[in-house]
Design an enzyme around this catalytic site. Sequence first.
Site, PDB file in Angstrom:
ATOM      1  CE1 TYR A 220       0.594   0.680   4.543  1.00 37.33           C
ATOM      2  CE2 TYR A 220      -0.124  -1.600   4.494  1.00 37.33           C
ATOM      3  CZ  TYR A 220       0.466  -0.551   5.159  1.00 37.33           C
ATOM      4  OH  TYR A 220       0.921  -0.728   6.436  1.00 37.33           O
ATOM      5  CE  LYS A 221       4.813   1.262   4.526  1.00 33.26           C
ATOM      6  NZ  LYS A 221       4.323   2.433   5.275  1.00 33.26           N
TER       7      LYS A 221
END
Lengths: 408, 408
Positions: A220-221
């Site tokens: 999710y980064k």
Amino acid sequence: MTQHSTVGAGSSSAPLYRRDRFLLSDEVVYLDGNSLGPLPASVPERMAAAVREEWGGSLVKGWNEAGWFDLPWRIAAQIAPLVGAEPGSIAVGDSTSVNLFKVLGAALGLVGPRRRILSDAGNFPTDLYIADGLTKLVGDGYHVTPLPSEDVEAAIGDDVAIVMLTEVDYRTGRRRDMKAVTEAAHAAGAIVIWDLAHSAGAFPVRLSECRADFAVGCGYKFLNGGPGAPAFLYVAPRHAGAVAPVIAGWMGHDAPFAFESAYRPGQGLRKMQAGTPPILSMTALHEALTLFDDVDLSALEAESRRLGDLFIAEVERRCPDLELAAPRDAVARGSQVSFRHPDGYAIMQALIERNVIGDFRAPDILRFGITPLYTGEDDIRRASETIEGILRNRLWDADAYRVRAAVT
Amino acid sequence: MTQHSTVGAGSSSAPLYRRDRFLLSDEVVYLDGNSLGPLPASVPERMAAAVREEWGGSLVKGWNEAGWFDLPWRIAAQIAPLVGAEPGSIAVGDSTSVNLFKVLGAALGLVGPRRRILSDAGNFPTDLYIADGLTKLVGDGYHVTPLPSEDVEAAIGDDVAIVMLTEVDYRTGRRRDMKAVTEAAHAAGAIVIWDLAHSAGAFPVRLSECRADFAVGCGYKFLNGGPGAPAFLYVAPRHAGAVAPVIAGWMGHDAPFAFESAYRPGQGLRKMQAGTPPILSMTALHEALTLFDDVDLSALEAESRRLGDLFIAEVERRCPDLELAAPRDAVARGSQVSFRHPDGYAIMQALIERNVIGDFRAPDILRFGITPLYTGEDDIRRASETIEGILRNRLWDADAYRVRAAVT
């Protein structure tokens, strides 16, 4: 110098800067893609189809018809080239924490009589917590030794079973030399586990070339997979046959739908999968990763360094009260820049209210992710000016900016 | 007798049958909600908002603004009344397999010198695999003893540390007496872990009333949370203070955003959370669970029994070749009906092609979930007639129906 680099063009001639492929307001300077990547423009439609047509239309048949069963492995094939992993050496699913538990548990089976897990006291806390919890569960003398960041490499000796490090420090952005550390660990007879949370999707990671043993990473980064997106793990092919999964779930069985009462590990890394994969979150990650189809990661790294250098220069020129916490040398820095200030939390809240979004990491770090896919020079200059205005006029010095939210 | 029962009306006067609140084609008789619940009608819009407005609009601020940080706990509060759990005794996240690993690991800390984990050889395989994997990891003499289903209860003796059972058998639908088994285990000084995969959302589960110690459950079956939806776990309040999480991740820390280097378990069951929750999958589950806001679970159970009895009667009358595998007594049956046939796989494929969707479980089980929220008498009769036609005319006897897909 152009505003938006196209150095990522490579043979595809696709520009590296592709903000139009994200749904990101023009009003926002988003310097927090190292915490949560923004929404890729193609994701909403893909998600709507996954919900309505696949779940709603195919119902349980979606496991076959819509390819849900193999979705984790299709994502793994997307991630492998981003982290320099051999085909078949990535497994996708669960959280980074659970993946670290899995690879640490697997690695324990390879270390013989050694019992020490060496890490960095400044490592992202979940890595230390997970390792400590696992050693307590297993007992048998295993223990974690967290050392000050700068002392870790010198402490790699022949009593060390596992060296567990994050390549890019989540606070300072300091980037370790994966190749040198891995070689030192191997020379001492230790196994290395790399946490790529702040590496994957930010620059070319070279797991295979560096002969890393295991790794974990975050979806999710920099991979833009959405809040809490599934994570991934890496097992070097030379270890894949030997390791046993410690969370031995049915989706890791060689024949899950034979419903055999005894566990038989699945082929390759199939055995590292535990439970049923979260298909909706997986679908977003899968779609988001298509953004990387034509990204030259070396060009991305070069542009990130250029923008990071510019940001440091601009902020230092304008804001003498901020102390640089990141390495000045771009080669020793991940794709983020950090500064220290005793009132960092309030300053960051004032910045966010002005649509310059970074984040705060206790105790005093203002953290800014540099993501050239949707960030250009104009953004860097606007962010620098906004920080300057906030500091010069003490705009951060308001009660409203001191209230700590649950998530910083 | 009306086609659609409204016995679930209760004080809310909401009808139990609510097919219009699912996006489910009229052409389909869906008897597989015990494998994957269908799409609730309100989910697509909610998901679109979560993607575009929350992720796309709030970006990283969504953790606070959109309530992502507390989303698992809001879902836990929705699930608790469905399984008769005390407020604060449910934690949501990860897969059922990982949750079982968590509660088993936690339970090991409560069993003193006992080392035997007693289970059912016919338990859902992941439960046996996970328990076996965990005992191998921990060593110290822990071991799993799977016994034939009918022998388990008699084997609960004072050498048993943990009784680990699934309330409703995934193949036959046989439902165990949670209260009696739990009492027997406690009388022998053992801890009980219940797998509620085929219970939660199907009928009133009474964890607290039965004094269950631990439980796990699935979000994507009767709870309709979508493919691979997050699962949940239960820890009885009397154990919550004593148990230590074995997967000790940062989201279970008392102050995750303090980034402390030492783990301090979070309040209540917060400590049972490991990594960052998959928000998109969580959002679908949260929205899906609103369907249960006005469901009288006792009425749901009664209607499921009535429809199950009808299905058995219809199928037995029409199809003498099918052998009933489910208990004939509805009280001893979960919300499913199963039949055996040596060509069960091919028969099920022929049925699915005719839009009567159940599933097959090796070696010979045709399995049909009964879900009165969207299934009525007409569906039961149509399914029975379709099965009859397929068997009478040997329509299943075609090569195309014998090809095994990855997921059955």
